[in-house]
Write an enzyme that holds these catalytic residues in place. Structure first.
Site, short mmCIF file in Angstrom:
data_model
loop_
_atom_site.label_atom_id
_atom_site.label_comp_id
_atom_site.label_asym_id
_atom_site.label_seq_id
_atom_site.Cartn_x
_atom_site.Cartn_y
_atom_site.Cartn_z
N GLY A 159 0.84 -1.20 0.00
CA GLY A 159 0.00 0.00 0.00
C GLY A 159 0.86 1.24 0.00
O GLY A 159 1.98 1.23 -0.52
N CYS A 160 0.37 2.27 0.60
CA CYS A 160 1.09 3.54 0.67
C CYS A 160 2.43 3.35 1.39
O CYS A 160 2.48 2.79 2.47
CB CYS A 160 0.24 4.56 1.42
SG CYS A 160 1.07 6.11 1.73
N PHE A 161 3.50 3.84 0.78
CA PHE A 161 4.81 3.63 1.40
C PHE A 161 4.97 4.37 2.71
O PHE A 161 5.80 4.01 3.54
CB PHE A 161 5.98 3.88 0.45
CG PHE A 161 5.99 5.15 -0.35
CD1 PHE A 161 5.40 6.32 0.05
CD2 PHE A 161 6.66 5.15 -1.57
CE1 PHE A 161 5.45 7.48 -0.71
CE2 PHE A 161 6.74 6.29 -2.35
CZ PHE A 161 6.12 7.46 -1.92
N TRP A 162 4.17 5.40 2.95
CA TRP A 162 4.25 6.09 4.24
C TRP A 162 3.91 5.14 5.38
O TRP A 162 4.52 5.18 6.44
CB TRP A 162 3.29 7.28 4.29
CG TRP A 162 3.50 8.34 3.28
CD1 TRP A 162 4.64 8.62 2.55
CD2 TRP A 162 2.53 9.30 2.85
NE1 TRP A 162 4.42 9.68 1.72
CE2 TRP A 162 3.14 10.12 1.88
CE3 TRP A 162 1.21 9.53 3.19
CZ2 TRP A 162 2.47 11.17 1.26
CZ3 TRP A 162 0.54 10.58 2.57
CH2 TRP A 162 1.16 11.38 1.62
N CYS A 163 2.90 4.29 5.16
CA CYS A 163 2.47 3.33 6.18
C CYS A 163 3.55 2.28 6.44
O CYS A 163 3.89 1.99 7.59
CB CYS A 163 1.20 2.62 5.74
SG CYS A 163 -0.25 3.68 5.58
#
Length: 179
Positions: free
Chosen positions: A14-18
């Protein structure tokens, strides 16, 4: 004191921030870099291009870890339980091939371990695991403002609504692996 044995691991969930925020919490992880890989578009991709879904790249993180402190297998267990590996090209509200669940292996050992971990963990999910296991191609580091995103933007709505609860789950499930 034992010398560090630094290894690389590259995953997308998913989102790389997560994913970055999760791995920054784990003992033995030295560095986490957000980036892109797995696509076919020529040249270094931009965030805007990757978000279009047209490059074929996934949002990923490249993790530098000390194998004397944490194993590749343990890192995979954290990865597989910190996102939903049963949803194809989707994590929550993030939809598109750039958000696919993927393990990019750096060598045959990582490929073999990834296959075993995915097979063993499948019994804990109601739906089939769709996590892709592929050889790592070129890793492109994401723009500077994506690095350490959660640490620098905890008050941002996406971070508070999505990442903070994900980290709370991590702390319950993997307390023994935290820094």
């Amino acid at each position: 004191m034992e010398e560090k044995t630094l290894q690389l691991m590259t995953v997308g969930g998913g989102c790389f921030w997560c994913v970055e925020a999760v791995f920054n919490e784990i003992k033995g992880v030295e560095k986490v870099v957000s980036g892109y890989t797995g696509g076919t578009a020529p040249g270094k991709p931009t965030y805007r291009e990757v978000c279009s879904g047209l490059t074929g790249h996934a949002e990923v993180v490249q993790i530098t870890y000390d194998a004397n402190v944490v194993s590749f297998e343990d890192l995979l267990l954290v990865f597989m339980t910190s996102h939903d590996p049963t949803t194809l090209n989707r994590q929550g509200a993030d939809v598109g091939t750039q958000y696919r669940s993927v393990i990019y292996y750096h060598n045959d050992f990582q490929k073999d371990v990834a296959e075993v971990v995915v097979e063993e963990i499948a019994q804990y999910y109601d739906n089939p695991i769709v996590t892709e296991i592929s050889p790592l191609g070129i890793f492109y580091e994401a723009e500077d403002y994506h690095q350490d995103y959660y640490a620098n933007n905890k008050e941002q709505m996406y971070c508070a609504a999505v990442i903070t609860p994900k980290l709370a789950k991590l702390r319950k499930m993997h307390a023994e692996k935290l820094k």
